[in-house]
Design a protein around this motif. Sequence first.
Motif, PDB file in Angstrom:
ATOM      1  N   GLY A 161       0.827  -1.199   0.000  1.00 20.35           N
ATOM      2  CA  GLY A 161       0.000   0.000   0.000  1.00 20.35           C
ATOM      3  C   GLY A 161       0.860   1.246   0.000  1.00 20.35           C
ATOM      4  O   GLY A 161       1.957   1.293  -0.561  1.00 20.35           O
ATOM      5  N   ILE A 162       0.365   2.307   0.664  1.00 21.36           N
ATOM      6  CA  ILE A 162       1.115   3.553   0.803  1.00 21.36           C
ATOM      7  C   ILE A 162       1.287   3.851   2.287  1.00 21.36           C
ATOM      8  O   ILE A 162       0.549   3.325   3.139  1.00 21.36           O
ATOM      9  CB  ILE A 162       0.414   4.727   0.085  1.00 21.36           C
ATOM     10  CG1 ILE A 162      -1.019   4.915   0.621  1.00 21.36           C
ATOM     11  CG2 ILE A 162       0.397   4.492  -1.412  1.00 21.36           C
ATOM     12  CD1 ILE A 162      -1.734   6.118   0.018  1.00 21.36           C
ATOM     13  N   TYR A 163       2.236   4.732   2.610  1.00 17.21           N
ATOM     14  CA  TYR A 163       2.607   4.895   4.016  1.00 17.21           C
ATOM     15  C   TYR A 163       1.457   5.429   4.871  1.00 17.21           C
ATOM     16  O   TYR A 163       1.373   5.146   6.068  1.00 17.21           O
ATOM     17  CB  TYR A 163       3.840   5.806   4.129  1.00 17.21           C
ATOM     18  CG  TYR A 163       3.553   7.288   4.083  1.00 17.21           C
ATOM     19  CD1 TYR A 163       3.385   8.019   5.251  1.00 17.21           C
ATOM     20  CD2 TYR A 163       3.437   7.953   2.859  1.00 17.21           C
ATOM     21  CE1 TYR A 163       3.119   9.378   5.209  1.00 17.21           C
ATOM     22  CE2 TYR A 163       3.183   9.304   2.817  1.00 17.21           C
ATOM     23  CZ  TYR A 163       3.021  10.018   3.987  1.00 17.21           C
ATOM     24  OH  TYR A 163       2.755  11.364   3.957  1.00 17.21           O
ATOM     25  N   THR A 164       0.541   6.207   4.262  1.00 14.59           N
ATOM     26  CA  THR A 164      -0.561   6.754   5.068  1.00 14.59           C
ATOM     27  C   THR A 164      -1.512   5.657   5.543  1.00 14.59           C
ATOM     28  O   THR A 164      -2.288   5.881   6.485  1.00 14.59           O
ATOM     29  CB  THR A 164      -1.345   7.801   4.258  1.00 14.59           C
ATOM     30  OG1 THR A 164      -1.754   7.228   3.004  1.00 14.59           O
ATOM     31  CG2 THR A 164      -0.489   9.042   3.997  1.00 14.59           C
ATOM     32  N   ASP A 165      -1.461   4.480   4.918  1.00 14.46           N
ATOM     33  CA  ASP A 165      -2.280   3.353   5.393  1.00 14.46           C
ATOM     34  C   ASP A 165      -1.879   2.930   6.801  1.00 14.46           C
ATOM     35  O   ASP A 165      -2.636   2.230   7.490  1.00 14.46           O
ATOM     36  CB  ASP A 165      -2.126   2.133   4.467  1.00 14.46           C
ATOM     37  CG  ASP A 165      -2.633   2.402   3.067  1.00 14.46           C
ATOM     38  OD1 ASP A 165      -3.459   3.323   2.910  1.00 14.46           O
ATOM     39  OD2 ASP A 165      -2.209   1.701   2.130  1.00 14.46           O
TER      40      ASP A 165
END
Length: 851
Positions: free
Chosen positions: A840-844
């Motif tokens: 995913g992406i880090y904000t997940d």
Amino acid sequence: MEFGNPKVSLSLQITDGIDIYSLKIECFVTSRFSHNVITSRAVNRANVSKEALFDVELPKTAFITNFTMTIDGVTYPGTIKEKEAAQKQYQQAVSRGQTAGLVKASGRKTEKFSVSVNIAAASKVTFQLQYEELLKRTFGKYELFLKVNPKQLVNKFEIEANIFEPQGISFLDAEGSFITNDLLPIIHKSFSGKKGHVSFKPTMDQQRTCVDCQTTLLSGDFVIKYDVNRETPGNLQMVNGYFVHFFAPQNVSHLPKNVVFIIDISGSMSGRKLDQTKEALLKILEDVKEEDHFNIVLFGSDVEKWKDTLIQATPENLDEARRYVQSIDTRGATNLFGGLITGIEMLKEAQEAGTLPERSASLIMILSDGRPNVGVSSIQEILLRTKNATQGKFPIYNLGFGYDLDYGFLEKLATENNGVARRIYEDSDSALQLQDFYNEVANPLLTEVEFKYPENAISDLTQNNFKHYYAGSEIVVAGRIIDNDLNSITAEVKAHGVKQDVTYAEQADVEETAKATEEQKYIFGDFIERLWAYLTIQQLLEKRNVATGDEKTNLTAEILDMSLKYKFVTPLTSMVVTKPEDTVNETAIADKPLEGRDILYLDADPHFIIDVPQKEDALCFNINEEPGVVLNLIRDPTTGITVNGQLIGEKKSSNDVGSIHNTYIGRLGIRNTQLNVKLEITPESITLHNGTKQMMFTWLDEVTLLHPRMMGVVFDFENHSEKSLEFSMGEGATFIVVLHQSWSKHAVHPNFLGFYTLDSHRLSGRTHGLLGQFFHPIDFNILEVHPGSDPQKPDATMIVKNNQLTVTRGWQKDYTEDVKHGTNVPCWFIHNNGEGLIDGIYTDYIVPSLF
């Protein structure tokens, strides 16, 4: 030669609502080669679907050969593939969101196979796992070690072992740590001639902890031990174009030994590690024989010799050595090569001076818990200079203490110098582990052991030259017969004994072996061919571990070819498990875990560092977010462990346009829901919560030195003066938190924390989080290395998780060994907050609170 007790371990856990109505463990042992089948049958008696989790602990020396799941009559097989192809299939499943966790983990003596599957209401599932291994003889016996833990009463529980040894079985025994007086008569064991049999079949009532209880007694170790008759020094067997030669001569006088103990006394060895080391050395000195010679070398930042040369183990010298051991204390960093080369030169000088017995066995034993960081610290230079210094004369046995070390380096150092490496685990029995290892090599009987067979008649011979043969062990050599008309084979074994050179002759023919193995009921398939393949792969893996360039490429191809041909899950292959999950196929992979340092951490601003032992490299990335943001680092729903970290900013940020504002980890929240324990760590204090109970102490408090276990959390302030705290929660991983203190008047830099994970094998395959996802294997390829914007940091193309990324070569600091200055760790830096590397992406991974 390999050392260590072979282990066959089992643990099975099924979730609530799933009833295990049958669990059978079958072991078929033919000529030391063990074929094992574990079959578990379960049913979902709930009116909704439930998840069944199948866990089996295997010996680290075993290779998985097959796995199937049968659900309502439909069989879902595991397929063994080249690791790269298996990883590609797995990553494709990840990208579709269709995967469960990877199915592997590594433990102290075992590694875990784990797979879960949803079972519809009233449905049944059968799990069957098969694996094979060659049992090693240690202390005069072979062992099958079963770690049994079904966690519930089982209607039909059965352990059955059939052992067939053409030499005849000399003794057979079985025992269990959980066996009560009532269960003792249920263990049936018998042997006669070549056959041995053990069975254990407790009824459900016999499994109960009390008459009306629903809890089970079956939790612990079940051990089967045996040995064979040895009327001749060795035994040769020929079957279907392959032969195996077992060699373990009896009634041979012991050789005097010359041993140098090289002990790490760097700061990280302080506390319990050093206490246990001293305890083990004192015990070892009691067992040293008067004809032996020995010395002790200590290394921290500097090297200290107890004596200038090896001395005889007279009662007076042993008493003096004991007093010296008791006075040992820690200091400095880790000058491992300085200690090692001192020991090597000491042995060489003693031999040249003629002060050692002419016929004796010389060896070096190193104990260390860290990476070399003083003196010669380059791994490649240490390996090269050590090999040149020993010239094959002195086996080096490396004992790696704990997880915060470069075990791969210690393993290479030992392998290249005719020795072995062993990890010593930081448990209550660490001193006993050290003593046991020493005892394995304490009684050399022969040196320079060489096996010779008819030329032009055999090929593909396994290792046939051995530096030492030790009492209670066994040497095994196998090969392929290429002369189709060969009806018999002769072996000649030459070695140096305590008084003279000795020669042993052995002979076997096809008819003789056929008679010895005529009882087909006890034999599985082409057991000698599979034994040869197993032994060949193991030895090729050892060679590959120290090889480079074309040699490593050729060894890799050979190992892969054999692994696929014989369907072994080795470090170069994986087993892909495809299973039904809500009508969508789900994929998991069974890997062969590698024994490595396996440390993951974040430190500084914050840098995430991922060790990849199989690549002998590391990956790193930063997370750039605002102060106050909380990131999920580890989340394991099986063990109940969660770790979150909160970012803090600099004391005073620059207002310059385009300036970089660094952030750091300022608070850590570690929670174990199973223990109902929470631990909050800041640069100022450490607070432990357990329900309504609360304990708070500062980094200067000595409370953990007096009370290391509090509320289910085990603390260790081994680097107390350097502000480093090690702790574990229940059966979960071990963590280290490092306190970084800035000068109080510094205008910018705040105090902050570094977070390091050890023992990650204890977490389950369901673990995730910014760090937790990397407890599972990850593979990557580096292509097209080229100059980057910084001349000192080249760029490259990385292929990882089916993504193509531009990465930069750099380094980050590891502060576990040197809290003040740190150690540089080279790594490939992934830009853009780890995008393409992390799921995913880090904000997940941003969460609303610390707990």
